[in-house]
Design a protein around this motif. Structure first.
Motif, mmCIF file in Angstrom:
data_model
loop_
_atom_site.group_PDB
_atom_site.id
_atom_site.type_symbol
_atom_site.label_atom_id
_atom_site.label_comp_id
_atom_site.label_asym_id
_atom_site.label_seq_id
_atom_site.Cartn_x
_atom_site.Cartn_y
_atom_site.Cartn_z
ATOM 1 N N ASN A 158 14.308 -72.778 -13.214
ATOM 2 C CA ASN A 158 15.670 -73.028 -12.767
ATOM 3 C C ASN A 158 15.652 -73.537 -11.324
ATOM 4 O O ASN A 158 15.233 -72.814 -10.416
ATOM 5 N N TRP A 159 16.062 -74.780 -11.134
ATOM 6 C CA TRP A 159 16.037 -75.343 -9.797
ATOM 7 C C TRP A 159 17.177 -76.334 -9.632
ATOM 8 O O TRP A 159 17.817 -76.755 -10.597
ATOM 9 N N SER A 160 17.446 -76.690 -8.395
ATOM 10 C CA SER A 160 18.504 -77.640 -8.085
ATOM 11 C C SER A 160 18.044 -78.535 -6.947
ATOM 12 O O SER A 160 17.075 -78.229 -6.242
ATOM 13 N N ALA A 161 18.735 -79.639 -6.759
ATOM 14 C CA ALA A 161 18.356 -80.590 -5.712
ATOM 15 C C ALA A 161 19.475 -81.588 -5.495
ATOM 16 O O ALA A 161 20.383 -81.742 -6.325
ATOM 17 N N ILE A 162 19.409 -82.269 -4.357
ATOM 18 C CA ILE A 162 20.246 -83.439 -4.116
ATOM 19 C C ILE A 162 19.494 -84.632 -4.699
ATOM 20 O O ILE A 162 18.333 -84.860 -4.369
ATOM 21 N N ILE A 163 20.139 -85.357 -5.583
ATOM 22 C CA ILE A 163 19.474 -86.436 -6.319
ATOM 23 C C ILE A 163 20.039 -87.797 -5.912
ATOM 24 O O ILE A 163 21.257 -87.978 -5.844
#
Length: 213
Positions: A158-163
């Motif tokens: 489970n991860w997130s980022a600015i794409i």
């Protein structure tokens, strides 16, 4: 009545604002934000329950001194009503904090992000986890087109980022279809960056904030 109401609203507003702070901190320090979430969630539930009990007891005491039933009912119900409102805004508050954090992080680092994007296009090489001279971590999906995930962070899968997505197609990701149990977006979108893309929201321009699982 006004002083009583003002103090009650202030007490519950502090609790409703706490998820916003957790989301904001998580945008800059994902590990600390996740830990705050794990510890803060049960703490907030307990604090909300205690605050509701305290103001309900105070409301009952005030109600006993009232001659009008409507005013007495107001004092009795103010605690439970404010508790319900605080619970309703908790999730939107958490999301707003995270979104604002990502916006501010993008504003601060956009020039550096642009340099990394240019480098990724020139190299045209997939990278799972790289770091530039300024300490910005990123991942590259060569596509085509080339997409870049900035500051990818999370726990396990489970991860997130600015794409950076010049096509905007990643906005098709919108969670699961409850009827089929599958992602709503096509596989060509959900499989980007080697993960399962859950959802994306636009920050500005070609920059999105996205979550993977």
């Amino acid at each position: 009545m006004k002083p009583f109401l003002a103090k009650a609203i202030s007490a519950f507003a502090c609790l409703a604002f706490a998820p916003f702070l957790i989301g904001l901190i998580n945008a800059y320090f994902p590990g600390a934000g996740f830990l705050l979430f794990l510890i803060g969630l049960p703490t907030l539930i307990i604090a909300l329950a205690v605050t509701t009990i305290v103001w309900s007891v105070r409301g009952v005491r005030e109600a006993k001194n009232q001659d009008r039933k409507a005013i007495a009912a107001f004092y009795v119900l103010i605690g439970p009503v404010l508790c319900s409102l605080a619970m309703l805004v908790a999730w939107p508050s958490l999301f707003a904090g995270g979104f604002l954090g990502d916006l501010s992080r993008l504003a601060f680092n956009q020039d550096q992000y642009a340099l990394i994007i240019a480098k990724a296009r020139k190299a045209h090489r997939a990278e799972w986890y790289a770091e530039d001279d300024a300490g910005v971590t990123y991942s590259v999906d060569i596509g085509p087109p080339v997409r870049v995930a900035f500051e990818p962070a999370g726990m396990l899968d489970n991860w997130s980022a600015i794409i950076y997505d010049p096509t905007g197609e990643m906005l098709l990701a919108d969670g699961f279809d409850p009827q089929t149990g599958k992602f709503r977006a096509p596989d060509s979108i959900t499989e980007l960056f080697g993960g399962d893309l859950v959802s994306c929201k636009r920050l500005w321009g070609d920059y999105l904030t996205c979550s993977f699982t």
